[in-house]
Design a protein around this motif. Structure first.
Motif, PDB file in Angstrom:
ATOM      1  N   PRO A   1     -41.884  -2.806  -5.872  1.00 29.32           N
ATOM      2  CA  PRO A   1     -41.342  -2.658  -4.490  1.00 29.32           C
ATOM      3  C   PRO A   1     -42.823  -3.364  -4.288  1.00 29.32           C
ATOM      4  O   PRO A   1     -43.964  -3.952  -4.629  1.00 29.32           O
TER       5      PRO A   1
ATOM      6  N   GLN B   1     -47.929  -1.311   0.434  1.00 28.11           N
ATOM      7  CA  GLN B   1     -47.273   0.161   1.178  1.00 28.11           C
ATOM      8  C   GLN B   1     -48.356  -0.888   2.019  1.00 28.11           C
ATOM      9  O   GLN B   1     -49.833  -1.028   2.117  1.00 28.11           O
TER      10      GLN B   1
ATOM     11  N   GLY C   1     -40.241  -2.458   0.813  1.00 29.58           N
ATOM     12  CA  GLY C   1     -41.767  -1.410   0.813  1.00 29.58           C
ATOM     13  C   GLY C   1     -41.941  -0.836   1.986  1.00 29.58           C
ATOM     14  O   GLY C   1     -40.898  -0.403   2.342  1.00 29.58           O
TER      15      GLY C   1
ATOM     16  N   THR D   1     -44.012   8.401  -2.510  1.00 28.79           N
ATOM     17  CA  THR D   1     -43.507   7.427  -1.590  1.00 28.79           C
ATOM     18  C   THR D   1     -42.297   7.480  -2.596  1.00 28.79           C
ATOM     19  O   THR D   1     -42.638   7.100  -3.835  1.00 28.79           O
ATOM     20  N   VAL D   2     -40.839   7.172  -2.661  1.00 24.24           N
ATOM     21  CA  VAL D   2     -40.001   7.085  -2.923  1.00 24.24           C
ATOM     22  C   VAL D   2     -38.706   6.387  -3.207  1.00 24.24           C
ATOM     23  O   VAL D   2     -38.584   6.635  -1.719  1.00 24.24           O
ATOM     24  N   LEU D   3     -39.053   5.304  -3.503  1.00 26.16           N
ATOM     25  CA  LEU D   3     -38.150   4.195  -2.541  1.00 26.16           C
ATOM     26  C   LEU D   3     -37.057   4.027  -3.519  1.00 26.16           C
ATOM     27  O   LEU D   3     -36.779   3.491  -4.755  1.00 26.16           O
TER      28      LEU D   3
ATOM     29  N   ASN E   1     -39.001   3.282  -7.642  1.00 26.08           N
ATOM     30  CA  ASN E   1     -39.754   2.167  -6.631  1.00 26.08           C
ATOM     31  C   ASN E   1     -40.123   1.418  -8.415  1.00 26.08           C
ATOM     32  O   ASN E   1     -40.469   0.752  -9.228  1.00 26.08           O
TER      33      ASN E   1
ATOM     34  N   TYR F   1     -40.821   6.003 -13.184  1.00 21.02           N
ATOM     35  CA  TYR F   1     -42.016   6.754 -12.690  1.00 21.02           C
ATOM     36  C   TYR F   1     -42.544   8.084 -13.400  1.00 21.02           C
ATOM     37  O   TYR F   1     -41.369   9.083 -13.201  1.00 21.02           O
TER      38      TYR F   1
END
Length: 281
Positions: free
Chosen positions: A15, A18, A99, A121-123, A154, A161
């Protein structure tokens, strides 16, 4: 997922990078469009006070033409929490371009929980093997968007990950659903999730075994590494779909030499195996 694809990268990242800022900061973000089609970024959850024309949505902001750029001037006004940005036209979101955004408090503004030992962070979102152009063409021909082919965390697939923690410490996980079609469930095998923030609002702190997160939503949870040293599944599964899609990342204890193992089913929400999941009071 075993298929080579073109993705939309920002600053060479997928992604995208940030964005970290402090509440009331002014953000000046210059976006250069190197695609061969118009592109537009939206700032999911940011209030855009007095500059709604820069919210990045069709109808209020003009798309950036190919080989052109546009500079967004935003202010993270009185918002403290977890957000994300994403492409808002032409199903570009199905090819990436998103992001995380973190807005921190100023030193004099209290936060209703102790400073965590780390901040992750968990996208998470659904993913298609078809490109955004193929999906757009299907819609133009009157067809519905098909079932996603899988899920990503992510930008990675199964166990792609890793989140590294130290035993006994508490960590903040900022979870966002960046998909285009599917609600998700998030859980960490053997660990409890204390909900503390939703898109800039601090919540009544309630502990769960898993949380549903719908399209566009962002949560913050506190997770204490209070289990025996090992590796544990971080599981994301689709909600309200048949079949149920799933993917995993890894929660790695720093003093562990044991790799993640065991059936994935043990990391999935109980409601998916015939039981119910309730908050832990």
């Amino acid at each position: 997922m075993g298929v080579k694809q073109h993705v939309i990268m920002i600053n060479g990242q997928f992604p995208g990078p940030q964005i970290d800022c402090v509440t009331n900061d002014n953000l000046v973000i210059s976006v250069h469009n190197y695609l061969n089609e118009p592109f537009l970024l939206s700032w999911n959850g940011l209030q855009n006070r007095r500059n709604s024309f820069e919210d990045g949505m069709p109808g209020t902001t003009c798309p950036i033409p190919p080989r052109k750029n546009f500079t967004y001037i935003l202010q993270a006004k009185d918002q403290i929490g977890s957000f994300f940005y994403f492409p808002s036209i032409a199903l570009h979101k199905a090819s990436g371009g998103y992001g995380a955004i973190r807005i921190y408090s100023r030193p004099r503004i209290p936060v209703p929980f102790p400073q965590p030992a780390g901040d992750f962070t968990v996208l998470a979102g659904d993913w298609y093997k078809k490109s955004h152009r193929q999906l757009t063409l299907m819609l133009a021909r009157g067809y519905s968007i098909p079932m996603p082919d899988g899920l990503l965390i992510n930008g990675r697939g199964w166990n792609g990950y890793t989140f590294t923690v130290e035993q006994g410490r508490t960590y903040r996980f900022r979870i966002s659903n960046v998909g285009i079609a599917t609600s998700l469930n998030f859980r960490i095998a053997g660990h409890k999730l204390k909900l503390v923030e939703v898109e800039g609002t601090h919540t009544m702190q309630t502990t769960y075994t898993s949380l549903d997160i719908h399209l566009g939503q962002s949560y913050s949870v506190l997770v204490t590494a209070d289990q025996p040293p090992s590796d544990y599944y971080v599981a994301v599964t689709s909600r309200f779909t048949k079949p149920v899609l799933a993917t995993t990342a890894v929660l790695h204890y720093k003093n562990s030499w044991r790799k993640v193992s065991g059936p994935i089913l043990a990391a999935l929400p109980r409601r998916l195996v015939g039981l119910s999941t309730r908050p832990i009071l």
